[in-house]
Scaffold this active site. Structure first.
Site, mmCIF file in Angstrom:
data_model
loop_
_atom_site.group_PDB
_atom_site.id
_atom_site.type_symbol
_atom_site.label_atom_id
_atom_site.label_comp_id
_atom_site.label_asym_id
_atom_site.label_seq_id
_atom_site.Cartn_x
_atom_site.Cartn_y
_atom_site.Cartn_z
ATOM 1 N N LYS A 171 37.308 50.458 40.219
ATOM 2 C CA LYS A 171 38.480 50.565 39.336
ATOM 3 C C LYS A 171 38.813 49.168 38.832
ATOM 4 O O LYS A 171 39.371 48.346 39.546
ATOM 5 C CB LYS A 171 39.714 51.127 40.047
ATOM 6 C CG LYS A 171 40.837 51.402 39.033
ATOM 7 C CD LYS A 171 42.245 51.221 39.587
ATOM 8 C CE LYS A 171 42.866 49.888 39.298
ATOM 9 N NZ LYS A 171 43.120 49.555 37.877
ATOM 10 N N GLU A 246 40.820 39.359 48.568
ATOM 11 C CA GLU A 246 40.748 38.016 47.995
ATOM 12 C C GLU A 246 42.017 37.864 47.168
ATOM 13 O O GLU A 246 42.167 38.484 46.129
ATOM 14 C CB GLU A 246 39.473 37.902 47.159
ATOM 15 C CG GLU A 246 39.018 36.479 46.968
ATOM 16 C CD GLU A 246 39.721 35.825 45.809
ATOM 17 O OE1 GLU A 246 40.851 35.309 46.019
ATOM 18 O OE2 GLU A 246 39.169 35.829 44.715
ATOM 19 N N CYS A 280 42.046 32.042 40.713
ATOM 20 C CA CYS A 280 42.588 32.106 42.080
ATOM 21 C C CYS A 280 42.316 30.825 42.865
ATOM 22 O O CYS A 280 43.129 30.416 43.682
ATOM 23 C CB CYS A 280 42.030 33.310 42.812
ATOM 24 S SG CYS A 280 40.245 33.432 42.728
ATOM 25 N N GLU A 379 52.068 31.087 43.783
ATOM 26 C CA GLU A 379 50.962 31.095 42.823
ATOM 27 C C GLU A 379 51.526 31.435 41.439
ATOM 28 O O GLU A 379 52.114 32.494 41.245
ATOM 29 C CB GLU A 379 49.928 32.140 43.246
ATOM 30 C CG GLU A 379 48.717 32.151 42.353
ATOM 31 C CD GLU A 379 47.631 33.118 42.839
ATOM 32 O OE1 GLU A 379 47.933 34.287 43.076
ATOM 33 O OE2 GLU A 379 46.476 32.664 42.952
HETATM 34 P P1 NAP Z 1 47.547 43.154 40.855
HETATM 35 O O1 NAP Z 1 48.651 44.088 40.565
HETATM 36 O O2 NAP Z 1 47.277 42.775 42.249
HETATM 37 O O3 NAP Z 1 46.237 43.813 40.189
HETATM 38 C C1 NAP Z 1 44.918 43.675 40.662
HETATM 39 C C2 NAP Z 1 44.239 45.043 40.697
HETATM 40 O O4 NAP Z 1 44.892 45.887 41.627
HETATM 41 C C3 NAP Z 1 44.275 45.784 39.358
HETATM 42 O O5 NAP Z 1 43.103 46.533 39.199
HETATM 43 C C4 NAP Z 1 45.470 46.696 39.557
HETATM 44 O O6 NAP Z 1 45.484 47.815 38.723
HETATM 45 C C5 NAP Z 1 45.295 47.095 41.000
HETATM 46 N N1 NAP Z 1 46.496 47.622 41.648
HETATM 47 C C6 NAP Z 1 47.800 47.471 41.274
HETATM 48 N N2 NAP Z 1 48.614 48.135 42.136
HETATM 49 C C7 NAP Z 1 47.828 48.695 43.074
HETATM 50 C C8 NAP Z 1 48.077 49.490 44.224
HETATM 51 N N3 NAP Z 1 49.308 49.845 44.602
HETATM 52 N N4 NAP Z 1 47.038 49.884 44.983
HETATM 53 C C9 NAP Z 1 45.779 49.532 44.648
HETATM 54 N N5 NAP Z 1 45.480 48.807 43.557
HETATM 55 C C10 NAP Z 1 46.478 48.375 42.776
HETATM 56 O O7 NAP Z 1 47.714 41.837 40.029
HETATM 57 P P2 NAP Z 1 48.428 41.659 38.591
HETATM 58 O O8 NAP Z 1 49.688 42.464 38.547
HETATM 59 O O9 NAP Z 1 47.434 41.966 37.562
HETATM 60 O O10 NAP Z 1 48.770 40.116 38.632
HETATM 61 C C11 NAP Z 1 49.908 39.651 39.355
HETATM 62 C C12 NAP Z 1 49.650 38.336 40.020
HETATM 63 O O11 NAP Z 1 48.572 38.455 40.935
HETATM 64 C C13 NAP Z 1 49.208 37.201 39.110
HETATM 65 O O12 NAP Z 1 50.263 36.583 38.480
HETATM 66 C C14 NAP Z 1 48.475 36.287 40.069
HETATM 67 O O13 NAP Z 1 49.364 35.446 40.739
HETATM 68 C C15 NAP Z 1 47.871 37.252 41.055
HETATM 69 N N6 NAP Z 1 46.443 37.487 40.777
HETATM 70 C C16 NAP Z 1 45.520 36.957 41.591
HETATM 71 C C17 NAP Z 1 44.177 37.147 41.331
HETATM 72 C C18 NAP Z 1 43.109 36.581 42.199
HETATM 73 O O14 NAP Z 1 41.997 36.364 41.725
HETATM 74 N N7 NAP Z 1 43.337 36.368 43.469
HETATM 75 C C19 NAP Z 1 43.780 37.884 40.217
HETATM 76 C C20 NAP Z 1 44.770 38.444 39.390
HETATM 77 C C21 NAP Z 1 46.073 38.242 39.695
HETATM 78 P P3 NAP Z 1 46.154 47.721 37.251
HETATM 79 O O15 NAP Z 1 45.125 47.092 36.404
HETATM 80 O O16 NAP Z 1 46.411 49.110 36.888
HETATM 81 O O17 NAP Z 1 47.413 46.906 37.390
#
Ligand code: NAP
Ligand code: MG
Length: 475
Positions: A171, A246, A280, A379
Site C-alpha cells: 500500500k 522505519e 528521514c 522532525e
Molecule cells: P504517515 O501518516 O505515517 O504515512 C505513511 C504511510 O502510512 C502512508 O502510506 C499512509 O497512508 C499510511 N498510514 C496512515 N495512517 C495509517 C494507519 N492508521 N495504519 C497504517 N498505515 C497508515 O505519514 P504522513 O502523514 O504522510 O507524514 C507525516 C509526517 O511523518 C511527516 O511530516 C514526517 O515527519 C513523517 N514522515 C517520515 C517518513 C520517513 O521516511 N521516516 C516518511 C514520511 C513522513 P496515506 O497515504 O493514506 O496517508
C-alpha cells in the site's frame, strides 16, 4: 497528462476496486490534479491477502537461483522504464528532474540489483554441529510506504521480500501512488509469479490499518511517521505479527574544529536542500564549535545560494514540498522557531519570492538554537536547519544523543581519532564520516524511536525470514 489508475493489481491481474471511492493526486509544483486512484476496501485487501497466501507455498519454495534471476530481470526492466520513472516522481512528488534521476531512480535500481547480489551470497541452511539452522520465508508480508521516496522505500522492501520468497501486499502513500504502478507493471512484465506481488491503493485508515491487523498477514514493514508506527505496532500485537518500522529522525551533524568550513557548510546545507528536506535520515541539527560560529554561519548562508528553489523541471535544486498539508506543518515549525527565540539566519515563513503557485517554502536556517527547543527535538520534514554550538567534543556527543531518535548521525572533520570517537558515540543506526559514499549492502534502520529492524542488503532479506532449528538433520 492525466493518469487515471483506478485498478488494483491482485493475483497477477489489474482488477476493479470493489468500492467506488477515488482520490485525486496533485502535482505539488503546479497544484494541478494529475490523476486519480481508487481507494481500496477491506474486501480488496482480503482478495490480495488470499492471492498472496495462495502464492506462498510455491513462491517460498522457488530456488535461490530462480529468485536471483527474477531480481536481475526486474532491475533490467526497471532500467528500461527509467525516463517514465523520473517523470512520474517529478510530477507526483515535485522532485527536481536531476534528483528524481540521481536519487530516486537510482535508489530503486540499486536495491533490486543489491538484493540479487546479497541473495547470491546468502546462506539459508547452516550446519552448527549439534543443530542445523534453516532460514525460511516468514509468510505473507504487508508493506506500507510513505510519499517522500516513492521508489526507494517500496523497492528496498519488495526486493528483500522477493529475495526471501515472501509474497507481498503493497500500500503506497496516496500522495505518490504512480511510481508504484510502474513497479507493478515491471513485475507483471518480467513474470513475477501471480499472487507474489499485490498492489492495493487506498487510505492509511482503511488499507494501512487493514494490513496491520489482518490475520492473514505474517509481517508488516512500515516506513513513515512515529504516530502511525505506534498504531501499526498496537494493531499488529493482536495477531502477534512481527513489525519492522522505519520512523524518521532528528539526526546530528557534528562539525569538528579542524573541518574545512566551506566544505562542511555545504554538506550541512545539502541536507535540508535535497528532496526539500523531506528525508528521514537528513541531518537537521548542525553542531558547530562556538569558536567557529560567525565564520560557519556566513559559510552556510553562502552555500545555500548554490541550491536554488523553484520549478523542478527547470534545473532548480529545491522543489516544492509534497502537499499543502506538509507545507502547513513546515510553516508552523518555522513560526515556532521564531517564537522560541532562535535566530533566523536565512529563510523564514511564507513562500519564496515569485513562487506563489506550488507548495514552495524558503530553505530556512535557525542559529542560536538550544537543543531543548521544539525545532531541535521534533522532525520537521522540510528544508529547516537548526544550528547549535558546543564547546567540547564530549558536549557535542551529549547533545547529539539528547533526542528520542537514532536513525543517523554525521561527523565532519580531519583528526582520525576524534572522527572515530564521535562516530562510535552517536547512538544511531547509521553514521557517516565526511563525504563517505553510499553502500547499498549496508544495513539501514534506527535506534531508539527511529524504529525497529534493518533494511537493505542481507539484513533486509533477514527481515522476511524465520529461523528454524532442526536437531538431528540427516546430512
Ligand atoms: P504517515 O501518516 O505515517 O504515512 C505513511 C504511510 O502510512 C502512508 O502510506 C499512509 O497512508 C499510511 N498510514 C496512515 N495512517 C495509517 C494507519 N492508521 N495504519 C497504517 N498505515 C497508515 O505519514 P504522513 O502523514 O504522510 O507524514 C507525516 C509526517 O511523518 C511527516 O511530516 C514526517 O515527519 C513523517 N514522515 C517520515 C517518513 C520517513 O521516511 N521516516 C516518511 C514520511 C513522513 P496515506 O497515504 O493514506 O496517508
Ligand atoms: Mg498520511
Amino acid at each position: 497528462m492525466m493518469r487515471n489508475y483506478l485498478k488494483h493489481y491482485i493475483n497477477g491481474e489489474w482488477v476493479d476496486s470493489t468500492g467506488s471511492e477515488t482520490e485525486v493526486v496533485v502535482n505539488p509544483a503546479t497544484e494541478e490534479v494529475i490523476g486519480n486512484i481508487s481507494l481500496g476496501t477491506k474486501e480488496d485487501l482480503d482478495k490480495a491477502v488470499q492471492a498472496a497466501r495462495d502464492a506462498f507455498p510455491a513462491f517460498s519454495q522457488t530456488t535461490k537461483e530462480e529468485r536471483v534471476e527474477m531480481l536481475e530481470n526486474i532491475a533490467k526492466e526497471y532500467e528500461n522504464r527509467k525516463d517514465e520513472i523520473i517523470e512520474t516522481i517529478t510530477d507526483e512528488l515535485g522532485s527536481p528532474l536531476e534528483i528524481s534521476e540521481k536519487v530516486h531512480f537510482m535508489m530503486g535500481y540499486n536495491h533490486f540489483s543489491q538484493a540479487a547480489e546479497s541473495l547470491k551470497k546468502f546462506s539459508f541452511t547452516e550446519d552448527h554441529g549439534g543443530h542445523t539452522r534453516v532460514k525460511e520465508s516468514i509468510g505473507v508480508s504487508g508493506l506500507i510506504t510513505p510519499w517522500n521516496f516513492p521508489t526507494n522505500q517500496t523497492s528496498t522492501k519488495i526486493a528483500s521480500a522477493f529475495a526471501a520468497g515472501s509474497p507481498v501486499i503493497l500500500k503506497p502513500a496516496e500522495q505518490t501512488p504512480f511510481a508504484a504502478i510502474i513497479l507493478a507493471e515491471i513485475f507483471d512484465k518480467v513474470g513475477v509469479p501471480k499472487g507474489a506481488f499485490n498492489l492495493v491503493n487506498g487510505s492509511g485508515s482503511v488499507i494501512g490499518d487493514g494490513i496491520s491487523s489482518h490475520p492473514g498477514i505474517d509481517f508488516v514493514s512500515f516506513t513513515g511517521s512515529g504516530a502511525t508506527g505506534e498504531k501499526i505496532m498496537k494493531n499488529a500485537s493482536e495477531t502477534i505479527k512481527k513489525v519492522a518500522l522505519e520512523l524518521g529522525g532528528k539526526s546530528p551533524l557534528v562539525i569538528l574544529d579542524d573541518a574545512n568550513v566551506e566544505d562542511a557548510a555545504k554538506a550541512a546545507v545539502s541536507h535540508i536542500a535535497t528532496n526539500s528536506g523531506q528525508v528521514c535520515s537528513a541531518a537537521t541539527r548542525t553542531l558547530i564549535p562556538s569558536s567557529m560560529k560567525e565564520e560557519f554561519e556566513q559559510a552556510m548562508k553562502k552555500a545555500l545560494e548554490d541550491f536554488p528553489v523553484g520549478d523542478p523541471r527547470e534545473g532548480n535544486y529545491v522543489g516544492p514540498l509534497v502537499s499543502k498539508k506538509q507545507w502547513d506543518t513546515v510553516q508552523s515549525y518555522i513560526e515556532k522557531g521564531m517564537e522560541e527565540g532562535a535566530t533566523l539566519l536565512v529563510g523564514g515563513s511564507g513562500k519564496p519570492e515569485g513562487l506563489d503557485l506550488g507548495y514552495y517554502t524558503k530553505p530556512t536556517i535557525f542559529t542560536d538554537v538550544d537543543n531543548q527547543m521544539v525545532i531541535a527535538q521534533e522532525e520537521i520534514f522540510g528544508p529547516v536547519m537548526t544550528v547549535i554550538t558546543y564547546d567540547t567534543v564530549e558536549e557535542a556527543i551529549q547533545i547529539s544523543n539528547d533526542t528520542i531518535y537514532g536513525l543517523a548521525g554525521y561527523v565532519y572533520g580531519k583528526d582520525p581519532e576524534t572522527l572515530r570517537k564521535v562516530a562510535s558515540s552517536i547512538r544511531a543506526g547509521r553514521v557517516k564520516v565526511n563525504d563517505a559514499e553510499a553502500d547499498f549492502s549496508s544495513p539501514f534502520g534506527g535506534f531508539k524511536q527511529s524504529g525497529i529492524g534493518r533494511e537493505w542488503g542481507d539484513f533486509g532479506i533477514e527481515e522476511y525470514l524465520e529461523v528454524k532449528t532442526i536437531l538431528g538433520y540427516p546430512s
